[in-house]
Design a protein around this motif. Structure first.
Motif, PDB file in Angstrom:
ATOM      1  N   ALA A 141       0.006   1.267  -0.498  1.00 65.45           N
ATOM      2  CA  ALA A 141      -0.336   2.115   0.650  1.00 65.45           C
ATOM      3  C   ALA A 141      -1.053   1.322   1.737  1.00 65.45           C
ATOM      4  O   ALA A 141      -0.828   1.550   2.939  1.00 65.45           O
ATOM      5  CB  ALA A 141      -1.212   3.281   0.185  1.00 65.45           C
ATOM      6  N   LYS A 142      -1.894   0.378   1.340  1.00 66.79           N
ATOM      7  CA  LYS A 142      -2.675  -0.373   2.323  1.00 66.79           C
ATOM      8  C   LYS A 142      -1.798  -1.208   3.250  1.00 66.79           C
ATOM      9  O   LYS A 142      -2.104  -1.355   4.438  1.00 66.79           O
ATOM     10  CB  LYS A 142      -3.702  -1.261   1.617  1.00 66.79           C
ATOM     11  CG  LYS A 142      -4.918  -0.513   1.130  1.00 66.79           C
ATOM     12  CD  LYS A 142      -6.026  -1.443   0.680  1.00 66.79           C
ATOM     13  CE  LYS A 142      -5.741  -2.063  -0.660  1.00 66.79           C
ATOM     14  NZ  LYS A 142      -6.902  -2.821  -1.184  1.00 66.79           N
ATOM     15  N   VAL A 143      -0.708  -1.771   2.726  1.00 66.73           N
ATOM     16  CA  VAL A 143       0.148  -2.587   3.597  1.00 66.73           C
ATOM     17  C   VAL A 143       0.916  -1.721   4.598  1.00 66.73           C
ATOM     18  O   VAL A 143       1.478  -2.249   5.570  1.00 66.73           O
ATOM     19  CB  VAL A 143       1.130  -3.449   2.773  1.00 66.73           C
ATOM     20  CG1 VAL A 143       0.373  -4.484   1.957  1.00 66.73           C
ATOM     21  CG2 VAL A 143       2.017  -2.596   1.884  1.00 66.73           C
ATOM     22  N   GLN A 144       0.925  -0.413   4.374  1.00 62.50           N
ATOM     23  CA  GLN A 144       1.458   0.518   5.366  1.00 62.50           C
ATOM     24  C   GLN A 144       0.348   1.005   6.305  1.00 62.50           C
ATOM     25  O   GLN A 144       0.554   1.920   7.101  1.00 62.50           O
ATOM     26  CB  GLN A 144       2.085   1.740   4.673  1.00 62.50           C
ATOM     27  CG  GLN A 144       3.099   1.405   3.587  1.00 62.50           C
ATOM     28  CD  GLN A 144       4.301   0.644   4.090  1.00 62.50           C
ATOM     29  OE1 GLN A 144       4.714   0.830   5.228  1.00 62.50           O
ATOM     30  NE2 GLN A 144       4.863  -0.224   3.241  1.00 62.50           N
ATOM     31  N   PHE A 145      -0.849   0.384   6.181  1.00 67.23           N
ATOM     32  CA  PHE A 145      -2.043   0.759   6.941  1.00 67.23           C
ATOM     33  C   PHE A 145      -2.411   2.220   6.717  1.00 67.23           C
ATOM     34  O   PHE A 145      -2.845   2.933   7.623  1.00 67.23           O
ATOM     35  CB  PHE A 145      -1.874   0.460   8.434  1.00 67.23           C
ATOM     36  CG  PHE A 145      -1.657  -1.007   8.719  1.00 67.23           C
ATOM     37  CD1 PHE A 145      -2.702  -1.910   8.596  1.00 67.23           C
ATOM     38  CD2 PHE A 145      -0.415  -1.487   9.079  1.00 67.23           C
ATOM     39  CE1 PHE A 145      -2.520  -3.270   8.835  1.00 67.23           C
ATOM     40  CE2 PHE A 145      -0.208  -2.836   9.317  1.00 67.23           C
ATOM     41  CZ  PHE A 145      -1.267  -3.729   9.196  1.00 67.23           C
ATOM     42  N   LYS A 146      -2.261   2.652   5.466  1.00 69.89           N
ATOM     43  CA  LYS A 146      -2.630   4.002   5.045  1.00 69.89           C
ATOM     44  C   LYS A 146      -3.593   3.879   3.860  1.00 69.89           C
ATOM     45  O   LYS A 146      -3.180   3.908   2.701  1.00 69.89           O
ATOM     46  CB  LYS A 146      -1.398   4.812   4.636  1.00 69.89           C
ATOM     47  CG  LYS A 146      -0.364   4.994   5.736  1.00 69.89           C
ATOM     48  CD  LYS A 146      -0.863   5.939   6.816  1.00 69.89           C
ATOM     49  CE  LYS A 146       0.226   6.211   7.840  1.00 69.89           C
ATOM     50  NZ  LYS A 146      -0.241   7.118   8.913  1.00 69.89           N
ATOM     51  N   SER A 147      -4.854   3.712   4.152  1.00 72.38           N
ATOM     52  CA  SER A 147      -5.820   3.439   3.085  1.00 72.38           C
ATOM     53  C   SER A 147      -6.718   4.624   2.754  1.00 72.38           C
ATOM     54  O   SER A 147      -7.436   4.599   1.745  1.00 72.38           O
ATOM     55  CB  SER A 147      -6.701   2.246   3.476  1.00 72.38           C
ATOM     56  OG  SER A 147      -7.465   2.548   4.634  1.00 72.38           O
ATOM     57  N   VAL A 148      -6.713   5.661   3.585  1.00 77.58           N
ATOM     58  CA  VAL A 148      -7.695   6.738   3.434  1.00 77.58           C
ATOM     59  C   VAL A 148      -7.460   7.543   2.153  1.00 77.58           C
ATOM     60  O   VAL A 148      -8.387   7.789   1.378  1.00 77.58           O
ATOM     61  CB  VAL A 148      -7.693   7.665   4.666  1.00 77.58           C
ATOM     62  CG1 VAL A 148      -8.648   8.843   4.449  1.00 77.58           C
ATOM     63  CG2 VAL A 148      -8.098   6.877   5.908  1.00 77.58           C
ATOM     64  N   PHE A 149      -6.205   7.955   1.908  1.00 78.69           N
ATOM     65  CA  PHE A 149      -5.915   8.745   0.707  1.00 78.69           C
ATOM     66  C   PHE A 149      -6.232   7.954  -0.558  1.00 78.69           C
ATOM     67  O   PHE A 149      -6.794   8.487  -1.512  1.00 78.69           O
ATOM     68  CB  PHE A 149      -4.450   9.187   0.704  1.00 78.69           C
ATOM     69  CG  PHE A 149      -4.080  10.013  -0.504  1.00 78.69           C
ATOM     70  CD1 PHE A 149      -4.435  11.356  -0.580  1.00 78.69           C
ATOM     71  CD2 PHE A 149      -3.392   9.444  -1.568  1.00 78.69           C
ATOM     72  CE1 PHE A 149      -4.106  12.117  -1.696  1.00 78.69           C
ATOM     73  CE2 PHE A 149      -3.060  10.196  -2.685  1.00 78.69           C
ATOM     74  CZ  PHE A 149      -3.419  11.537  -2.746  1.00 78.69           C
ATOM     75  N   GLY A 150      -5.868   6.685  -0.552  1.00 82.31           N
ATOM     76  CA  GLY A 150      -6.167   5.838  -1.705  1.00 82.31           C
ATOM     77  C   GLY A 150      -7.657   5.713  -1.955  1.00 82.31           C
ATOM     78  O   GLY A 150      -8.110   5.691  -3.109  1.00 82.31           O
ATOM     79  N   THR A 151      -8.429   5.635  -0.882  1.00 79.49           N
ATOM     80  CA  THR A 151      -9.881   5.566  -1.029  1.00 79.49           C
ATOM     81  C   THR A 151     -10.433   6.858  -1.636  1.00 79.49           C
ATOM     82  O   THR A 151     -11.322   6.826  -2.481  1.00 79.49           O
ATOM     83  CB  THR A 151     -10.545   5.304   0.340  1.00 79.49           C
ATOM     84  OG1 THR A 151     -10.031   4.089   0.880  1.00 79.49           O
ATOM     85  CG2 THR A 151     -12.055   5.183   0.193  1.00 79.49           C
TER      86      THR A 151
END
Length: 488
Positions: A141-151
């Motif tokens: 997810a982070k490499v898609q610059f989508k880190s909030v849900f994972g956090t």
């Protein structure tokens, strides 16, 4: 820094929410609803799982972040992600077989005072395996610059689930044995949810074809595995060794002190989720000026935020221990030492991202491995002499030396450092406010009220000084933008 500021702020909120729930568990619910022995057991299982999951991931989650932007075709990126899916599975199966063969030996290791661990040894493997895959999907997810849900899933989900389980235990809906089984199940569920989210963001075409530059991927994964093991070992080795040298209830007592101090690490963890892929991008594209700017600004921002948390913890630590049940009221000096370590981690900004996304990471890994050996020897020496305080001394020395080495290494190799004039101002503000508020407390009959009143006073002063002095350009600009939106 727009995307960094926005997602870092969201990650910071999620992470602090998770730590708030975790604090409720660690400081109140666990001590109230579990005996010291079972609390120690839970702490040991989680620490041991955290110590062993890097052996199953083998650094492949960081490999995704490092190499994702270097591939230019969908075929190559799909093969990279498939590689990341199958490597932990192969390693997990291998470790599982070894554990099965030597299961009786493991049972014998926990005979004696700490035989409470024996029925749950398998849980260490499950926690480690699911955590390894969670980190893979989080990196996805982070490499898609989508880190909030994972956090949110990493910091909030399992802690909230454990809170609910503890309340069920208190209400006698479940037994303590079922509680531990369900706790392990929470980690399985968390990974499955993260898997679904990662596949929703990007679903690769599955194949068994190996990615291009496999040798580079394997070398980097192996070396990052060593790096991850170093970081985890430096932080969790002490808890595991306390279990070896002392009765298991001491693990829970030590764990409370460590958890209090670990709250200071939240800003760094939150910002790392988004600065890590951006740092990798700058390094891959040779954007040295942008890298230097990110290094300094991330350090200033993290120093301001973590310094505020440091002040609140240190100046309220005595009142905080008044809230905790009597058997756990030791370890004020442990809180102070580990808090200093966590503050130094934040001061380094995105230092770790610079090192481990560059071609120079091998040198730092060698130093890290040496320091793990030193930490092990320090624990062997100091725990028998000073008990849980000896473990804190060992951790403090090991982390401080490691951080100083990383700081000097980036300075020597890249010619950059994270400090400017603001760094000195931030240090002075933190020092003066800590010294000013440490030696007195409000004197109501309720420790929690005393903490709240003092924290409000410190918060007002710190916010005023930080904004007036523009101690962090990004935080000041972010505050002004929020204020303008509210006014308009």
């Amino acid at each position: 820094m727009g995307i960094v500021a926005k997602q870092s702020f969201n990650n910071l909120i999620s992470t602090y929410l998770g730590f708030g729930i975790g604090a409720l568990n660690v400081l109140l619910l666990y001590p109230k609803f579990l005996t010291t022995e079972y609390y120690g057991l839970v702490t040991f299982l989680l620490s041991a799982g955290n110590l062993f999951w890097p052996f199953m991931a083998l650094g492949v989650h960081n490999t995704i972040v490092k190499f994702y932007t270097s591939y230019t075709t969908k075929i190559d990126t799909d093969r990279l992600l498939n590689f990341a899916l199958f490597l932990p599975l192969a390693l997990g199966l291998l470790i599982g077989i070894v554990g099965f063969v030597f299961y009786d030996t493991l049972l014998q290791y926990f005979e004696g005072d700490n035989d409470l661990v024996q029925p749950y040894i398998w849980g260490i493997f499950v926690i480690a395996m699911t955590t390894a895959y969670f980190e893979v999907f989080f990196a996805w997810a982070k490499v898609q610059f989508k880190s909030v849900f994972g956090t949110i899933m990493r910091e909030v989900f399992h802690r909230l689930a454990i809170s609910i389980l503890l309340l069920f235990l208190y209400a006698e809906f479940i037994s303590v044995h079922l509680f531990i089984y369900l706790l392990i199940g929470v980690f399985i569920l968390r990974t499955l949810v993260m898997l679904g989210y990662a596949f929703k963001l990007y679903l690769p075409k599955f194949s068994f074809q190996l990615p291009a530059r496999l040798k580079d991927l394997m070398n980097y994964s192996l070396l990052i595995f060593i790096a991850g093991t170093v970081a985890v070992a430096l932080f969790d080795l002490d808890k595991v060794m306390i279990e070896y040298f002392m009765p298991i209830e001491n693990v829970s007592i030590y764990g409370i002190a460590i958890y209090i101090a670990t709250v200071i690490a939240v800003p760094s963890k939150a910002m790392h989720q988004i600065t890590n892929p951006i740092t990798a991008k700058y390094l891959n594209h040779g954007d040295n000026e942008l890298l230097k700017d990110l290094y300094v600004r991330s350090s200033n921002t993290l120093f301001v935020i973590s310094g505020f948390v440091f002040i609140l913890i240190i100046t309220n630590v005595h009142q905080l221990y008044e809230i905790i049940p009597e058997p756990y009221r030791v370890g004020v000096s442990i809180v102070f030492l580990i808090s200093l370590v966590k503050l130094s981690d934040n001061v380094l900004g995105n230092n770790n991202s610079i090192i481990f996304n560059s071609k120079y990471y091998k040198t730092v890994l060698v130093a890290g491995v040496v320091l793990v050996g030193v930490a092990f020897l320090l624990n062997v020496w100091l725990i028998p002499l000073h008990g849980i305080y000896g473990a804190a001394y060992a951790t403090f020395v090991s982390f401080l030396v490691y951080n100083i080495f990383k700081l000097l290494f980036v300075r020597t190799t890249f010619g950059i450092h994270p400090f400017n004039r603001r760094s000195l101002y931030i240090f002075l503000v933190i020092s003066v406010l800590t010294a000013s508020f440490y030696f007195w407390d409000f004197t109501t009959d309720y420790a929690l009220l005393n903490i709240i009143f003092k924290s409000i006073l410190i918060s007002i002063l710190y916010l005023f000084i930080s904004l007036k002095g523009r101690l962090s350009e990004d935080l000041t600009n972010f505050y002004l933008k929020v204020l303008q939106k509210k006014i308009s």
